[in-house]
Write an enzyme that holds these catalytic residues in place. Sequence first.
Site, PDB file in Angstrom:
ATOM      1  N   LYS A  42       1.521  57.440  68.460  1.00 46.23           N
ATOM      2  CA  LYS A  42       0.240  56.784  68.796  1.00 46.23           C
ATOM      3  C   LYS A  42      -0.117  55.769  67.725  1.00 46.23           C
ATOM      4  CE  LYS A  42      -2.770  60.167  71.031  1.00 46.23           C
ATOM      5  NZ  LYS A  42      -3.965  60.959  70.720  1.00 46.23           N
ATOM      6  N   ARG A  91     -16.522  71.130  72.801  1.00 49.44           N
ATOM      7  CA  ARG A  91     -17.587  70.310  73.383  1.00 49.44           C
ATOM      8  C   ARG A  91     -18.034  70.840  74.730  1.00 49.44           C
ATOM      9  NH1 ARG A  91     -14.182  64.927  72.539  1.00 49.44           N
ATOM     10  NH2 ARG A  91     -12.703  66.436  73.341  1.00 49.44           N
TER      11      ARG A  91
HETATM   12  O1  PNS Z   1      -8.305  64.867  67.256  1.00 47.41           O
HETATM   13  P1  PNS Z   1      -7.217  65.396  68.173  1.00 47.41           P
HETATM   14  O2  PNS Z   1      -6.192  64.328  68.434  1.00 47.41           O
HETATM   15  O3  PNS Z   1      -7.773  66.001  69.432  1.00 47.41           O
HETATM   16  O4  PNS Z   1      -6.507  66.586  67.361  1.00 47.41           O
HETATM   17  C1  PNS Z   1      -5.404  67.303  67.888  1.00 47.41           C
HETATM   18  C2  PNS Z   1      -4.595  67.921  66.744  1.00 47.41           C
HETATM   19  C3  PNS Z   1      -4.120  66.812  65.801  1.00 47.41           C
HETATM   20  C4  PNS Z   1      -5.467  68.891  65.974  1.00 47.41           C
HETATM   21  C5  PNS Z   1      -3.372  68.667  67.364  1.00 47.41           C
HETATM   22  O5  PNS Z   1      -2.652  67.794  68.178  1.00 47.41           O
HETATM   23  C6  PNS Z   1      -2.465  69.255  66.287  1.00 47.41           C
HETATM   24  O6  PNS Z   1      -2.731  70.309  65.753  1.00 47.41           O
HETATM   25  N1  PNS Z   1      -1.377  68.501  65.968  1.00 47.41           N
HETATM   26  C7  PNS Z   1      -0.467  68.855  64.891  1.00 47.41           C
HETATM   27  C8  PNS Z   1       0.929  69.170  65.419  1.00 47.41           C
HETATM   28  C9  PNS Z   1       0.996  70.623  65.873  1.00 47.41           C
HETATM   29  O7  PNS Z   1       0.814  71.547  65.097  1.00 47.41           O
HETATM   30  N2  PNS Z   1       1.264  70.782  67.196  1.00 47.41           N
HETATM   31  C10 PNS Z   1       1.313  72.081  67.826  1.00 47.41           C
HETATM   32  C11 PNS Z   1      -0.060  72.526  68.308  1.00 47.41           C
HETATM   33  S1  PNS Z   1      -0.042  74.126  68.983  1.00 47.41           S
END
Ligand code: PNS
Length: 166
Positions: A42, A91
């Site tokens: 992204k 939310r």
């Molecule tokens: O602000 P966002 O984009 O909604 O946050 C999402 C986020 C970054 C917290 C989530 O995608 C995440 O934890 N990403 C890190 C990679 C990871 O651990 N992925 C497995 C999740 S179970």
Amino acid sequence: MFRRAVCPGSFDPITNGHLDIIERASRLYDVVHVAVLVNKSKKGMFTVEERIAMIEEITAQYGNVKVESHAGLLVDYCKDREIPAIVKGLRAVSDFDYELQMAQMNHGLTGVETLFVPTSPTYSFLSSSLVKEVATLGGDVSHLVPELVFRRLTERIAERSAGQTD
Ligand code: PNS
């Protein structure tokens, strides 16, 4: 022994909704880590460094918030720093399915717990992507993001529109 938690996210950019959750977590824990997760697929409006600089400046007032970036699994970030809890804002019911999946996956991977904090109703409709869309199309988002973010957002949108050739 410090009680630690992490508030993870993309924070592109941080909104008043995020800040509400970070502030409330900072009252519950000794140290709150804000982890800006790097998503290489992204392209954000702000670089990770810019996001971190804004969050650091805005959260300095709480005195116990540490901001870092992380590329990789959130559970590894937690393991490396001995953080036992992830704090997430909820939310609306629409957030719940995906957040529950992630919480269960993360718990299954390393045993880290996820605690959900209900977002203030004032911010239940708020997201970074909506803020960017509304601001880019000329809407007023000054009440939805911290003042510093509003200034940077306005500058970035102006830079982008000046750089457009058509
Ligand atoms: O602000 P966002 O984009 O909604 O946050 C999402 C986020 C970054 C917290 C989530 O995608 C995440 O934890 N990403 C890190 C990679 C990871 O651990 N992925 C497995 C999740 S179970």
